[in-house]
Design an enzyme around this catalytic site. Sequence first.
Site, short mmCIF file in Angstrom:
data_model
loop_
_atom_site.label_atom_id
_atom_site.label_comp_id
_atom_site.label_asym_id
_atom_site.label_seq_id
_atom_site.Cartn_x
_atom_site.Cartn_y
_atom_site.Cartn_z
N GLN A 106 3.25 9.96 1.53
CA GLN A 106 4.33 9.24 1.81
C GLN A 106 5.25 9.54 0.42
OE1 GLN A 106 2.68 4.95 2.25
NE2 GLN A 106 4.53 4.85 3.27
N CYS A 128 6.36 -0.31 7.26
CA CYS A 128 5.92 0.76 6.78
C CYS A 128 7.13 1.05 5.88
CB CYS A 128 5.71 2.03 7.51
SG CYS A 128 5.08 3.29 6.57
N LEU A 129 6.78 1.59 4.41
CA LEU A 129 7.96 1.80 3.42
C LEU A 129 8.41 3.17 3.95
CD1 LEU A 129 5.95 1.46 -0.03
CD2 LEU A 129 7.72 -0.07 1.11
N GLY A 181 0.77 -1.15 -0.09
CA GLY A 181 -0.07 -0.06 -0.02
C GLY A 181 0.81 1.20 0.01
N HIS A 239 -4.01 1.17 7.91
CA HIS A 239 -2.64 1.67 7.90
C HIS A 239 -2.49 2.83 6.92
CE1 HIS A 239 1.94 0.99 7.82
NE2 HIS A 239 1.76 1.90 6.82
N GLU A 240 -3.40 2.83 5.81
CA GLU A 240 -3.18 3.88 4.81
C GLU A 240 -4.12 5.08 5.32
OE1 GLU A 240 -0.75 3.69 2.87
OE2 GLU A 240 -0.45 1.36 3.21
N HIS A 291 -2.07 7.04 7.72
CA HIS A 291 -1.18 7.84 6.78
C HIS A 291 -2.02 9.17 6.43
CE1 HIS A 291 2.62 6.05 6.41
NE2 HIS A 291 2.15 4.86 5.89
ZN LIG Z 1 3.26 3.04 5.66
#
Ligand SMILES: [Zn+2]
Length: 177
Positions: free
Chosen positions: A51, A90-91, A46, A133-134, A137
């Site tokens: 991000q 998380c990226l 995702g 999670h998204e 964000h």
């Molecule tokens: Zn993340």
Amino acid sequence: MAVRPLVSAQDPVLSRKTIRVKRVDAGIRRLVKDMIETMHYAQGVGLAANQIGVPLRIAVIQLPEDEEALVLVNPEVVHREGSRELTEGCLSIPGYSGCTLRSEKVHVKAQGLDGKTFRIKAEGDLMTQALEHETDHLDGHLYVERLVSQDQMWKHDEDEAEGELEGDATEAASSSN
Ligand SMILES: [Zn+2]
């Protein structure tokens, strides 16, 4: 299309609530294509627009078994139920994972690229986790704010830092998004 650089974990764009999209136009569709390409490149399940430094309320999710990415414009969690502990990454925080407290069931309302509103209901799977999670964000929150306890976060070994998308759902749940 283009892969866009991810902002660092300290970037204030990640801790601010994002702005709702008024109209899905060609610029938004281009942005979404870049987000999908960036998510694939980074091997995440995702990606939220902030991000990559864009403060708009848009996220994409693609589970390992999915052929296409799910595009969420202006997603809002309209229902949560139950709780469960999960491994999460998380990226935006590469090389780390943590044990988070997440919901068992999540209902999200969003718009697609056609501008039409739809609802998605998820329960007990990676999609459920990714939706929380998204949307987190997009509300300016990182998973480190959802840790079961502050010591429930760890650094990966060098040889398993990335590429955890293969395998079953349990393994996939520790992948980054
Ligand atoms: Zn993340």
